[in-house]
Design a protein around this motif. Structure first.
Motif, PDB file in Angstrom:
ATOM      1  N   TYR A  99       0.827  -1.205   0.000  1.00 33.09           N
ATOM      2  CA  TYR A  99       0.000   0.000   0.000  1.00 33.09           C
ATOM      3  C   TYR A  99       0.865   1.261   0.000  1.00 33.09           C
ATOM      4  O   TYR A  99       0.593   2.211  -0.735  1.00 33.09           O
ATOM      5  CB  TYR A  99      -0.929  -0.011   1.219  1.00 33.09           C
ATOM      6  CG  TYR A  99      -1.966   1.082   1.196  1.00 33.09           C
ATOM      7  CD1 TYR A  99      -3.152   0.925   0.501  1.00 33.09           C
ATOM      8  CD2 TYR A  99      -1.749   2.285   1.867  1.00 33.09           C
ATOM      9  CE1 TYR A  99      -4.104   1.918   0.472  1.00 33.09           C
ATOM     10  CE2 TYR A  99      -2.689   3.290   1.853  1.00 33.09           C
ATOM     11  CZ  TYR A  99      -3.873   3.109   1.147  1.00 33.09           C
ATOM     12  OH  TYR A  99      -4.801   4.115   1.113  1.00 33.09           O
ATOM     13  N   GLU A 105      -4.679  -0.956  -3.231  1.00 38.83           N
ATOM     14  CA  GLU A 105      -5.568  -0.134  -2.412  1.00 38.83           C
ATOM     15  C   GLU A 105      -6.314  -0.967  -1.391  1.00 38.83           C
ATOM     16  O   GLU A 105      -7.151  -0.440  -0.654  1.00 38.83           O
ATOM     17  CB  GLU A 105      -6.567   0.593  -3.315  1.00 38.83           C
ATOM     18  CG  GLU A 105      -5.897   1.578  -4.271  1.00 38.83           C
ATOM     19  CD  GLU A 105      -6.827   2.012  -5.375  1.00 38.83           C
ATOM     20  OE1 GLU A 105      -7.608   2.958  -5.144  1.00 38.83           O
ATOM     21  OE2 GLU A 105      -6.783   1.419  -6.458  1.00 38.83           O
ATOM     22  N   ARG A 132      -6.919  -2.743  10.756  1.00 39.49           N
ATOM     23  CA  ARG A 132      -7.851  -1.665  11.097  1.00 39.49           C
ATOM     24  C   ARG A 132      -7.484  -0.974  12.414  1.00 39.49           C
ATOM     25  O   ARG A 132      -7.420   0.262  12.473  1.00 39.49           O
ATOM     26  CB  ARG A 132      -9.269  -2.214  11.199  1.00 39.49           C
ATOM     27  CG  ARG A 132      -9.870  -2.747   9.913  1.00 39.49           C
ATOM     28  CD  ARG A 132     -10.088  -1.660   8.879  1.00 39.49           C
ATOM     29  NE  ARG A 132     -10.965  -2.133   7.811  1.00 39.49           N
ATOM     30  CZ  ARG A 132     -10.861  -1.760   6.548  1.00 39.49           C
ATOM     31  NH1 ARG A 132      -9.895  -0.906   6.191  1.00 39.49           N
ATOM     32  NH2 ARG A 132     -11.688  -2.204   5.635  1.00 39.49           N
ATOM     33  N   GLU A 133      -7.258  -1.755  13.464  1.00 34.73           N
ATOM     34  CA  GLU A 133      -7.114  -1.174  14.794  1.00 34.73           C
ATOM     35  C   GLU A 133      -5.676  -0.788  15.119  1.00 34.73           C
ATOM     36  O   GLU A 133      -5.446   0.264  15.729  1.00 34.73           O
ATOM     37  CB  GLU A 133      -7.645  -2.156  15.844  1.00 34.73           C
ATOM     38  CG  GLU A 133      -9.150  -2.407  15.725  1.00 34.73           C
ATOM     39  CD  GLU A 133      -9.683  -3.283  16.839  1.00 34.73           C
ATOM     40  OE1 GLU A 133      -8.863  -3.812  17.618  1.00 34.73           O
ATOM     41  OE2 GLU A 133     -10.916  -3.450  16.928  1.00 34.73           O
ATOM     42  N   ASP A 136      -4.566   1.490  11.637  1.00 30.13           N
ATOM     43  CA  ASP A 136      -5.544   2.441  11.086  1.00 30.13           C
ATOM     44  C   ASP A 136      -5.604   2.348   9.557  1.00 30.13           C
ATOM     45  O   ASP A 136      -5.673   3.356   8.859  1.00 30.13           O
ATOM     46  CB  ASP A 136      -5.192   3.873  11.519  1.00 30.13           C
ATOM     47  CG  ASP A 136      -6.367   4.824  11.303  1.00 30.13           C
ATOM     48  OD1 ASP A 136      -7.514   4.353  11.245  1.00 30.13           O
ATOM     49  OD2 ASP A 136      -6.120   6.045  11.173  1.00 30.13           O
ATOM     50  N   PHE A 137      -5.575   1.132   9.052  1.00 28.09           N
ATOM     51  CA  PHE A 137      -5.646   0.917   7.604  1.00 28.09           C
ATOM     52  C   PHE A 137      -7.067   1.193   7.129  1.00 28.09           C
ATOM     53  O   PHE A 137      -8.029   0.618   7.632  1.00 28.09           O
ATOM     54  CB  PHE A 137      -5.243  -0.522   7.279  1.00 28.09           C
ATOM     55  CG  PHE A 137      -5.281  -0.852   5.813  1.00 28.09           C
ATOM     56  CD1 PHE A 137      -4.323  -0.347   4.945  1.00 28.09           C
ATOM     57  CD2 PHE A 137      -6.273  -1.669   5.300  1.00 28.09           C
ATOM     58  CE1 PHE A 137      -4.352  -0.647   3.588  1.00 28.09           C
ATOM     59  CE2 PHE A 137      -6.309  -1.981   3.958  1.00 28.09           C
ATOM     60  CZ  PHE A 137      -5.346  -1.467   3.098  1.00 28.09           C
ATOM     61  N   ARG A 138      -7.184   2.065   6.140  1.00 28.77           N
ATOM     62  CA  ARG A 138      -8.505   2.468   5.664  1.00 28.77           C
ATOM     63  C   ARG A 138      -8.783   2.004   4.242  1.00 28.77           C
ATOM     64  O   ARG A 138      -9.761   2.430   3.622  1.00 28.77           O
ATOM     65  CB  ARG A 138      -8.654   3.980   5.772  1.00 28.77           C
ATOM     66  CG  ARG A 138      -8.436   4.482   7.189  1.00 28.77           C
ATOM     67  CD  ARG A 138      -8.685   5.951   7.347  1.00 28.77           C
ATOM     68  NE  ARG A 138      -8.408   6.379   8.710  1.00 28.77           N
ATOM     69  CZ  ARG A 138      -8.681   7.604   9.172  1.00 28.77           C
ATOM     70  NH1 ARG A 138      -9.214   8.503   8.379  1.00 28.77           N
ATOM     71  NH2 ARG A 138      -8.403   7.895  10.428  1.00 28.77           N
ATOM     72  N   TYR A 140      -9.514  -1.004   1.238  1.00 35.12           N
ATOM     73  CA  TYR A 140     -10.566  -1.996   1.045  1.00 35.12           C
ATOM     74  C   TYR A 140     -10.097  -3.364   1.551  1.00 35.12           C
ATOM     75  O   TYR A 140      -8.969  -3.776   1.292  1.00 35.12           O
ATOM     76  CB  TYR A 140     -10.892  -2.072  -0.448  1.00 35.12           C
ATOM     77  CG  TYR A 140     -12.044  -2.967  -0.829  1.00 35.12           C
ATOM     78  CD1 TYR A 140     -13.340  -2.480  -0.894  1.00 35.12           C
ATOM     79  CD2 TYR A 140     -11.829  -4.297  -1.166  1.00 35.12           C
ATOM     80  CE1 TYR A 140     -14.392  -3.290  -1.275  1.00 35.12           C
ATOM     81  CE2 TYR A 140     -12.873  -5.123  -1.544  1.00 35.12           C
ATOM     82  CZ  TYR A 140     -14.150  -4.612  -1.588  1.00 35.12           C
ATOM     83  OH  TYR A 140     -15.188  -5.422  -1.973  1.00 35.12           O
ATOM     84  N   TYR A 160     -14.697  -5.563  10.401  1.00 35.01           N
ATOM     85  CA  TYR A 160     -13.445  -5.063   9.818  1.00 35.01           C
ATOM     86  C   TYR A 160     -13.442  -5.088   8.287  1.00 35.01           C
ATOM     87  O   TYR A 160     -12.710  -4.319   7.668  1.00 35.01           O
ATOM     88  CB  TYR A 160     -12.271  -5.909  10.318  1.00 35.01           C
ATOM     89  CG  TYR A 160     -12.157  -5.975  11.816  1.00 35.01           C
ATOM     90  CD1 TYR A 160     -11.953  -4.821  12.575  1.00 35.01           C
ATOM     91  CD2 TYR A 160     -12.270  -7.180  12.493  1.00 35.01           C
ATOM     92  CE1 TYR A 160     -11.855  -4.881  13.952  1.00 35.01           C
ATOM     93  CE2 TYR A 160     -12.170  -7.250  13.883  1.00 35.01           C
ATOM     94  CZ  TYR A 160     -11.962  -6.093  14.599  1.00 35.01           C
ATOM     95  OH  TYR A 160     -11.864  -6.137  15.979  1.00 35.01           O
ATOM     96  N   ASP A 162     -14.842  -4.807   4.325  1.00 38.40           N
ATOM     97  CA  ASP A 162     -15.806  -4.107   3.480  1.00 38.40           C
ATOM     98  C   ASP A 162     -16.758  -5.096   2.822  1.00 38.40           C
ATOM     99  O   ASP A 162     -17.938  -4.813   2.655  1.00 38.40           O
ATOM    100  CB  ASP A 162     -15.077  -3.316   2.388  1.00 38.40           C
ATOM    101  CG  ASP A 162     -14.226  -2.211   2.959  1.00 38.40           C
ATOM    102  OD1 ASP A 162     -14.783  -1.158   3.285  1.00 38.40           O
ATOM    103  OD2 ASP A 162     -13.001  -2.410   3.106  1.00 38.40           O
TER     104      ASP A 162
END
Length: 419
Positions: A99, A105, A132-133, A136-138, A140, A160, A162
């Motif tokens: 990433y 992405e 995610r936690e 802080d990966f945002r 997909y 967690y 999408d």
């Protein structure tokens, strides 16, 4: 084993899952020393968002070790393939590294079954949780879920990811029993139902939150508390085509039932590909890829054009889609009594059945005919492929087969500006 070697094995092992596959591009690579990157290898695939954006995903298995012996799977327990396994931290590291390099992405993660379904699902969910936690990966995240896993693990996955997907694998229960005896249709359907309940509940909670009045405090920007999302991009599934004798009518009937019962976003169709050390019960040759393509076209007709599965594959066709023409054209040729369609009068539902008219083209026609009676030249201005459309439609200055146009009693202006 080095991380690069693991990636080569587990990215290649993930290529048989079509639920995020990309195809149709010209093969390019940098093996000759020129340029950078490749589009015909494995590891990075492309998915498309509802608004048409292309999202590049790192597509890997957590491991290709598996306790199950599904005959159609190259990673089955009895298969003689090289095995590898990532740790949770390695998948997290690879995802973040790719990433940051602007190669991807998001992440598409699946896995073979190791120790137990619950243990495997815990590992898959932990990858998403750490991304995610902890980081802080945002981007997909698409997780391939295991239907035999505990409901609470599926519920955690939706916090967690999408999108979640559970493969039905084969379109009939008999086919699944014959080729994947360890898998259970009831378990798959129950897990799909649980995911739908969670997805619907989360959407309802967010809708109710949006409708609540916001308390306005002078000098403070009003804020609305939002419930958490649950698999906001929905759930999907995949069926293998050609591994057994199931016909297209049965496949589409199963898809229609899945869409209706579980509100799936997509059903993906994967043409069976002969695998190394294949079982004797499998076909020796792959079905023609055009069959997979026709199933996707038929699926599109059910989802966006108002067709029923039984209409697309009538009994007279032997339950199979034509490989020579697309399903929409085949339906039109089989129903000459429904044509020609008057583009100035026909309702939207009938316009959508005209070969060559897509959803966007129909919307443009409906808007344009409010201004003036449509003529042949107007189709070109509206970017409609007249070669396909004109044999099936009637316009102010056109009727198929050389017949003279019939004057319309409606008083509509003959002149006007479409745009």
């Amino acid at each position: 084993m080095e991380l690069k070697a693991k990636l080569a094995i587990l990215a290649d092992a993930a290529k048989y899952d079509a639920s995020c596959a990309s195809s149709g591009g010209r093969a390019r690579d940098s093996s000759d020393g020129r340029g950078l990157g490749s589009n015909d290898g494995t590891g990075i695939c492309h998915s498309f968002t509802p608004d048409g954006r292309c999202v590049s995903l790192l597509k890997v298995l957590l491991t290709n070790f598996c306790q199950y012996d599904c005959l159609y799977c190259v990673n089955r327990a009895s298969s003689n393939v090289q095995r590898a396994r990532f740790s949770v931290e390695e998948v997290v590291h690879l995802t973040l590294d790719f990433y940051r390099r602007n190669c991807i992405e998001g992440l598409f993660l699946s896995s073979g079954i190791i120790r137990s379904p619950d243990y495997t699902m815990e590992q898959v969910v932990e990858v998403a949780r750490q991304l995610r936690e902890d980081h802080d990966f945002r981007g997909y995240i698409h997780l391939k879920t295991i239907p035999e896993a505990a409901p609470e693990l599926l519920a955690r996955a939706g916090r967690y990811a999408d999108r979640l997907s559970i493969n039905v694998e084969l379109p009939t229960e008999a086919g699944l029993r014959a080729l994947a005896p360890e898998k259970d249709v009831g378990s798959i359907r129950r897990s799909m139902a649980r995911l739908r309940v969670h997805i619907d509940a989360a959407r309802e909670q967010r809708r109710e939150a949006d409708e609540k009045p916001v308390t306005v405090v002078p000098g403070v920007r009003p804020a609305r508390a939002q419930p958490p999302h649950f698999a906001a991009a929905g759930q999907s599934t995949q069926m293998i085509v050609g591994a057994d004798g199931t016909d297209d009518a049965t496949i589409l009937g199963t898809s229609a039932q899945l869409y209706g019962a579980y509100a799936l976003k997509r059903v993906y169709y994967s043409a069976f590909s002969p695998i190394p050390h294949a079982a004797a019960g499998l076909p020796l040759k792959a079905p023609p890829l055009v069959r997979e393509h026709r199933l996707y076209q038929a699926d599109w007709l059910m989802r966006f054009y108002g067709f029923e599965a039984a209409e697309i594959t009538p009994p007279a066709a032997g339950g199979m889609l034509s490989l020579d023409v697309d399903p929409k054209l085949a339906w039109a040729l089989a129903h000459p009594e429904r044509f020609p369609v008057d583009l100035n009068r026909a309702p939207r539902e009938l316009l959508l059945r005209v070969p060559g008219l897509g959803v966007k083209a129909v919307e443009r026609l409906l808007l344009a005919r409010r201004v003036r009676r449509l003529r042949s030249d107007d189709l070109k201005r509206l970017h409609v492929l007249t070669r396909k459309v004109l044999p099936f439609v009637e316009l102010a200055d056109h009727r198929p087969r050389g017949e003279a146009p019939t004057p319309s009693p409606e008083r509509m202006p003959e002149q006007g500006v479409l745009f």
